[in-house]
Design a protein around this motif. Structure first.
Motif, short mmCIF file in Angstrom:
data_model
loop_
_atom_site.label_atom_id
_atom_site.label_comp_id
_atom_site.label_asym_id
_atom_site.label_seq_id
_atom_site.Cartn_x
_atom_site.Cartn_y
_atom_site.Cartn_z
N LYS A 172 0.84 -1.19 0.00
CA LYS A 172 0.00 0.00 0.00
C LYS A 172 0.88 1.24 0.00
O LYS A 172 1.85 1.32 0.76
N PRO A 173 0.58 2.24 -0.83
CA PRO A 173 1.35 3.48 -0.81
C PRO A 173 1.31 4.12 0.57
O PRO A 173 0.30 4.04 1.28
N LYS A 174 2.40 4.77 0.93
CA LYS A 174 2.49 5.37 2.27
C LYS A 174 1.44 6.46 2.49
O LYS A 174 1.03 6.72 3.62
N GLY A 175 1.02 7.10 1.42
CA GLY A 175 0.03 8.16 1.56
C GLY A 175 -1.37 7.66 1.87
O GLY A 175 -2.25 8.45 2.22
N GLY A 176 -1.58 6.35 1.71
CA GLY A 176 -2.89 5.78 2.02
C GLY A 176 -3.91 6.08 0.95
O GLY A 176 -3.58 6.30 -0.21
N SER B 232 1.00 6.49 -5.45
CA SER B 232 0.84 5.82 -6.74
C SER B 232 1.34 4.39 -6.70
O SER B 232 2.17 4.02 -5.87
N ILE B 233 0.82 3.57 -7.62
CA ILE B 233 1.22 2.18 -7.78
C ILE B 233 1.47 1.95 -9.26
O ILE B 233 0.57 2.16 -10.08
N VAL B 234 2.65 1.51 -9.62
CA VAL B 234 2.98 1.24 -11.02
C VAL B 234 2.81 -0.25 -11.27
O VAL B 234 3.36 -1.09 -10.55
N ILE B 235 2.02 -0.60 -12.29
CA ILE B 235 1.76 -2.00 -12.64
C ILE B 235 2.47 -2.32 -13.94
O ILE B 235 1.95 -2.06 -15.03
N ARG C 155 1.92 -1.20 -18.02
CA ARG C 155 0.56 -1.01 -18.50
C ARG C 155 -0.17 0.16 -17.84
O ARG C 155 -0.78 0.97 -18.51
N LEU C 156 -0.13 0.21 -16.51
CA LEU C 156 -0.94 1.19 -15.79
C LEU C 156 -0.20 1.77 -14.60
O LEU C 156 0.68 1.13 -14.02
N ILE C 157 -0.58 2.99 -14.24
CA ILE C 157 -0.22 3.58 -12.95
C ILE C 157 -1.53 3.86 -12.23
O ILE C 157 -2.41 4.53 -12.79
N PHE C 158 -1.69 3.34 -11.03
CA PHE C 158 -2.84 3.70 -10.21
C PHE C 158 -2.43 4.87 -9.31
O PHE C 158 -1.44 4.78 -8.58
N ILE C 159 -3.20 5.96 -9.37
CA ILE C 159 -2.91 7.14 -8.55
C ILE C 159 -4.12 7.42 -7.65
O ILE C 159 -5.27 7.39 -8.11
N GLU C 160 -3.83 7.70 -6.38
CA GLU C 160 -4.90 7.97 -5.41
C GLU C 160 -5.73 9.16 -5.90
O GLU C 160 -5.19 10.18 -6.34
N GLU C 161 -7.05 9.02 -5.83
CA GLU C 161 -7.96 9.94 -6.51
C GLU C 161 -7.83 11.38 -6.04
O GLU C 161 -7.72 12.31 -6.86
N SER C 162 -7.83 11.64 -4.74
CA SER C 162 -7.76 13.01 -4.26
C SER C 162 -6.40 13.64 -4.58
O SER C 162 -6.30 14.83 -4.90
N PHE C 163 -5.33 12.82 -4.54
CA PHE C 163 -4.00 13.32 -4.90
C PHE C 163 -3.95 13.67 -6.38
O PHE C 163 -3.37 14.69 -6.78
N LEU C 164 -4.59 12.85 -7.21
CA LEU C 164 -4.65 13.12 -8.65
C LEU C 164 -5.35 14.45 -8.91
O LEU C 164 -4.87 15.28 -9.69
#
Length: 654
Positions: free
Chosen positions: A121-125, A214-217, A220-229
């Motif tokens: 899990k990203p440290k930012g939660g 963020s999470i890099v997969i 293919r994809l980067i998942f970024i936390e919605e409020s941070f985005l």
């Protein structure tokens, strides 16, 4: 609605927090079953099914399918559950879903076709993540050209757009985030995305705290936390991002402007309202740099190969098909594969495997292993191929090479059968079956050896062969799927003088070539590049083959030839490269030699009209003369002369 089929969308999820739901339990078959709560976009078909049947969106999966989990089936159930909870509780699960129907009931599951993976899990939660497509298959030049010129951008290798209800706010390409895209930037098919309006870009690595949200997969994809985005990235993009349109407008007025970034430098030039970009990259390894390094490594290994041979080998590997090196013993076929491995900088022990073929191999169990039913265990072959494929599956950005030495000591169609049929496929179909899935639950080592293993695009297969009385000939099934490269011996004097001429390239490579870098050299555009004139040649060639020897070139071969032609390296500003003559006409000639001529074999009675005698009176020679505007066909003519000579002397050619 997709049923019992993997949906082409990655989802991020966590272990379901509701204790009443029994998030982890033991199934009736003794396997650990767990529940997942999605924390990213859910595919449209899942939402529709849940709404239609009043279902809660909860996904189920088996622990044995999670990468990295090793099951201890003999532990007490409670202990097994707690161990798995410790393993998964502070992780995010990345998976592709599928909808299963049993009778009148529907279930949402984790797909087994694409192995689910766990990430920290990203440290930012945060508990809501937005997927951002990584589009590094496009160079920075091509990607920005498409944005500026309102051209379509394909996402087919990343996500199924039919399953996405919202538009992507941003896209990622080669270190930059581009956006913000609006509602009028639309989907025009299940895999094509098109945009318009003012687009800006920022360097992702310079966004403060990005690694904590963020999470890099893979690639293919980067998942970024919605409020941070929303609050950090898009605000920064809109406020401080470089506008592509404004930059281009300035260039129209000023002629040209040089722009520097953390990863690339390039000059934009507008000529007659057309965007041209002169591009130089100081950090990314370009293909010319690699070819020069490949040549240097071969010389350093005291081997002398014609530069055209090295380029031909490299382009053949780029096409993704089987590459076979043919030549007399001692001409350096196996050494060439080793040199290529060294030039790529890959780990010899973990990413490279030379398999010595044995004459008694007659099915795929000889190279991948077999199911030991008596002891309920899967026994992998001593070749180590299965373990290498597993490792490649876990490391999609690393390159792996499997080389079958003296490949034709046994019948390739027998021991390599699964691979032959699967290598040209894509996605979940590009996999081999180790054993029947129904047997999986009975095996003690099923967590180490699942019933099916993917063959990643990052795995390349190469073979070396000798043609003599101890070897087997190839069937058309093998030849249709391979580039058969003939290696030869150059001048021994040149070989001697080459030792004193060894010179380090101006741009040496001191790091491993990643799959991302390798794929940046590959033209993956599916649109045919062969001209109508070239296709006319193949139509007439097919007519001659069918009339004389009842054979033809199929769509598979034409597709592979087309892919080879479009992947020829082009370096218009490099005089040394231009001087060697590895151009389209030479490549076209090569593909006739490597893809078509090996199929022309047999007795004089069958081939006398199509090949004729050594005086170039056969139908194939006349065809070459008719199409001499395409190529001089020097290589093809040489091979045909040799075949005609064999027919004259022996009454047979192979």
């Amino acid at each position: 609605m997709l049923l019992d089929k993997e949906i082409g969308v990655y989802i991020a999820g966590i272990l379901y927090p509701d204790v009443d739901l029994q998030a982890i339990q033991i199934s009736n078959f003794g396997d650990i079953l767990f529940k997942v709560k999605p924390i990213s976009w859910v595919p449209k078909s899942i939402k529709d099914c849940a709404s239609m049947h009043n279902l809660k969106i909860v996904f189920s999966g088996y622990a044995k399918n999670i990468a990295g989990w090793k099951e201890e089936v003999y532990y007490p159930e409670k202990e097994r559950i707690e161990k798995f909870r410790e393993f998964i509780e502070n992780k995010i699960i990345i998976f592709k879903p599928f909808i299963e129907r049993r009778g009148e009931k529907y279930y949402f599951n984790l797909s087994k076709e694409t192995t689910p993976v766990l990430v920290d899990k990203p440290k930012g939660g945060g508990y809501s993540y937005i997927p951002i497509p990584i589009l590094d298959e496009f160079s920075s030049i091509e990607f920005e050209k498409r944005l500026l010129n309102n051209q379509a951008i394909s996402l087919k290798n990343v996500i199924d757009l039919e399953e996405v209800e919202d538009i992507f706010n941003v896209l990622y390409n080669n270190g930059y985030l581009y956006g913000e895209f609006q509602e009028n930037d639309k989907k025009i098919s299940s895999c094509i995305f098109k945009c318009s309006g003012d687009i800006k870009k920022i360097i992702l690595s310079k966004v403060e705290d990005i690694n904590n949200y963020s999470i890099v997969i893979g690639k293919r994809l980067i998942f970024i936390e919605e409020s941070f985005l929303d609050n950090a990235i898009i605000d920064k993009l809109l406020g401080n991002g470089l506008s592509l349109i404004n930059a281009t407008s300035m260039e129209k007025a000023n002629g040209a402007k040089e722009e520097h970034s953390a990863t690339n430098s390039y000059t934009r030039v507008i000529v007659n309202n057309t965007l041209n970009i002169e591009y130089s990259d100081n950090n990314v390894i370009d293909e010319l740099q690699f070819i020069e390094w490949f040549k240097y490594v071969s010389e350093k290994e005291r081997m002398l190969y014609d530069l055209k041979t090295l380029i031909n080998f490299h382009v053949s590997v780029k096409t993704g098909s089987l590459v076979i090196l043919n030549g007399i013993s001692g001409t350096g076929k196996s050494r060439l594969v080793n040199i290529y491995k060294s030039a790529l900088g890959i780990d010899e022990d973990k990413q490279f495997k030379i398999v010595s073929v044995k004459p008694n191999w007659n099915d795929d169990s000889d190279i991948i292993g077999f199911l030991d039913i008596a002891n309920n265990i899967y026994r992998p072959s001593e070749t180590g191929i299965v373990d290498l494929l597993k490792d490649a599956q876990k490391n999609p950005n690393k390159i792996y090479i499997i080389c079958f030495d003296e490949m034709n000591l046994a019948r390739v169609e027998y021991y390599f059968s699964q691979f032959l049929s699967r290598l040209e496929m894509s996605g979940a179909e590009r996999s081999i079956i180790l054993y029947n899935e129904e047997k999986e639950k009975t095996l003690y080592n099923r967590s180490d050896y699942p019933p099916r293993i993917d063959i990643g695009k990052n795995v390349f297969f190469i073979g070396t062969i000798n043609i003599d009385e101890t070897t087997q000939s190839f069937s058309d099934k093998v030849l249709d799927r391979a580039n058969l490269i003939n290696t030869g011996v150059l001048s021994f004097k040149d070989w001697k003088h080459n030792f004193s001429n060894e010179k380090m390239p101006d741009r040496p490579i001191n790091k491993e070539i990643t799959m991302d870098t390798f794929e940046s050299w590959v033209n993956s555009d599916n649109r045919p590049i062969l001209s109508d004139r070239e296709l006319d040649f193949f139509d007439k060639l097919n007519y001659l083959l069918d009339k004389n020897i009842n054979k033809c070139i199929g769509y598979r071969v034409i597709t592979q030839i087309d892919k080879y032609i479009k992947n020829i390296p082009i370096f218009p500003n490099d005089e040394k490269f231009k001087s060697i003559g590895f151009n389209r006409s030479y490549a076209f000639d090569l593909q006739i030699v490597q893809r078509v001529l090996p199929k022309i074999r047999g007795p004089l009675e069958e081939l006398k009209d199509i090949i004729g005698h050594s005086k170039e009176n056969g139908e194939l020679f006349k065809l070459l003369n008719e199409f001499e505007d395409l190529s001089g066909f020097e290589l093809t003519r040489k091979i045909l002369h040799n075949k005609a000579k064999e027919l004259d002397i022996h009454g047979y050619t192979s």
